[in-house]
Design an enzyme around this catalytic site. Structure first.
Site, mmCIF file in Angstrom:
data_model
loop_
_atom_site.group_PDB
_atom_site.id
_atom_site.type_symbol
_atom_site.label_atom_id
_atom_site.label_comp_id
_atom_site.label_asym_id
_atom_site.label_seq_id
_atom_site.Cartn_x
_atom_site.Cartn_y
_atom_site.Cartn_z
ATOM 1 C CG HIS A 199 -2.090 -7.328 1.262
ATOM 2 N ND1 HIS A 199 -0.879 -7.962 1.082
ATOM 3 C CD2 HIS A 199 -2.376 -6.897 -0.052
ATOM 4 C CE1 HIS A 199 -0.474 -7.967 -0.365
ATOM 5 N NE2 HIS A 199 -1.347 -7.232 -1.012
ATOM 6 C CG HIS A 247 -6.235 -6.351 -2.505
ATOM 7 N ND1 HIS A 247 -5.703 -4.938 -2.852
ATOM 8 C CD2 HIS A 247 -5.229 -6.840 -2.491
ATOM 9 C CE1 HIS A 247 -4.542 -5.275 -3.215
ATOM 10 N NE2 HIS A 247 -4.147 -6.282 -3.035
ATOM 11 C CG ASP A 307 -4.375 0.024 -2.656
ATOM 12 O OD1 ASP A 307 -3.511 0.624 -3.126
ATOM 13 O OD2 ASP A 307 -4.291 -1.104 -2.454
#
Length: 134
Positions: free
Chosen positions: A101, A103, A32
């Site tokens: 998405h 994480h 990220d």
């Protein structure tokens, strides 16, 4: 199907350079760019799905297996103490990029990463309402 205007489609398909940790025919896993902690990564499907509601069942089956594979490997590499697996759906839930998405957030003792919510009590009224409609 890909969305030509979606930044995560471009990241997932290599059109924008990334720090890629893993790639296969369906996914790219990247670090990220704005991490909550050291090693924070994102699992991005190469096809465009706005959120979990739209995610193809075949892709949905694979994403959790991939999350497990990644955190199992990264826990030892990073020396972290645990992991948060976070996936937001809809603006009210904190979704800011409308490409599914997931994480993968490494957690370290006393890291100060704030991923919490106020605990409440399940009321009898809410319980009965939900159970009666399910």
């Amino acid at each position: 199907m890909k969305d030509k205007d979606c930044i995560f489609c471009k990241l997932a398909n290599g059109e924008i350079p990334t720090s890629t940790l893993y790639e296969d025919e369906d996914f790219r896993v990247i670090l990220d760019a704005n991490p909550a902690s050291k090693g924070h990564a994102l699992i991005l499907p190469k096809e465009h799905y706005a959120n979990l509601y739209e995610l193809d069942d075949r892709v949905a089956e694979k994403v959790l297996v991939l999350a497990k594979k990644m955190i199992t490997r990264l826990t030892g590499l990073l020396g972290c103490d645990g992991y948060n697996i976070v996936q937001n759906n809809g603006e009210a839930a904190g979704q800011t990029v409308f490409h599914f998405h997931m994480h993968l957030i490494p957690r370290y003792k006393d890291d100060g990463v704030g991923l919490g919510w106020k605990m409440r009590e399940l009321t009898e009224e809410d319980k009965e309402d939900i159970l009666s409609r399910i």
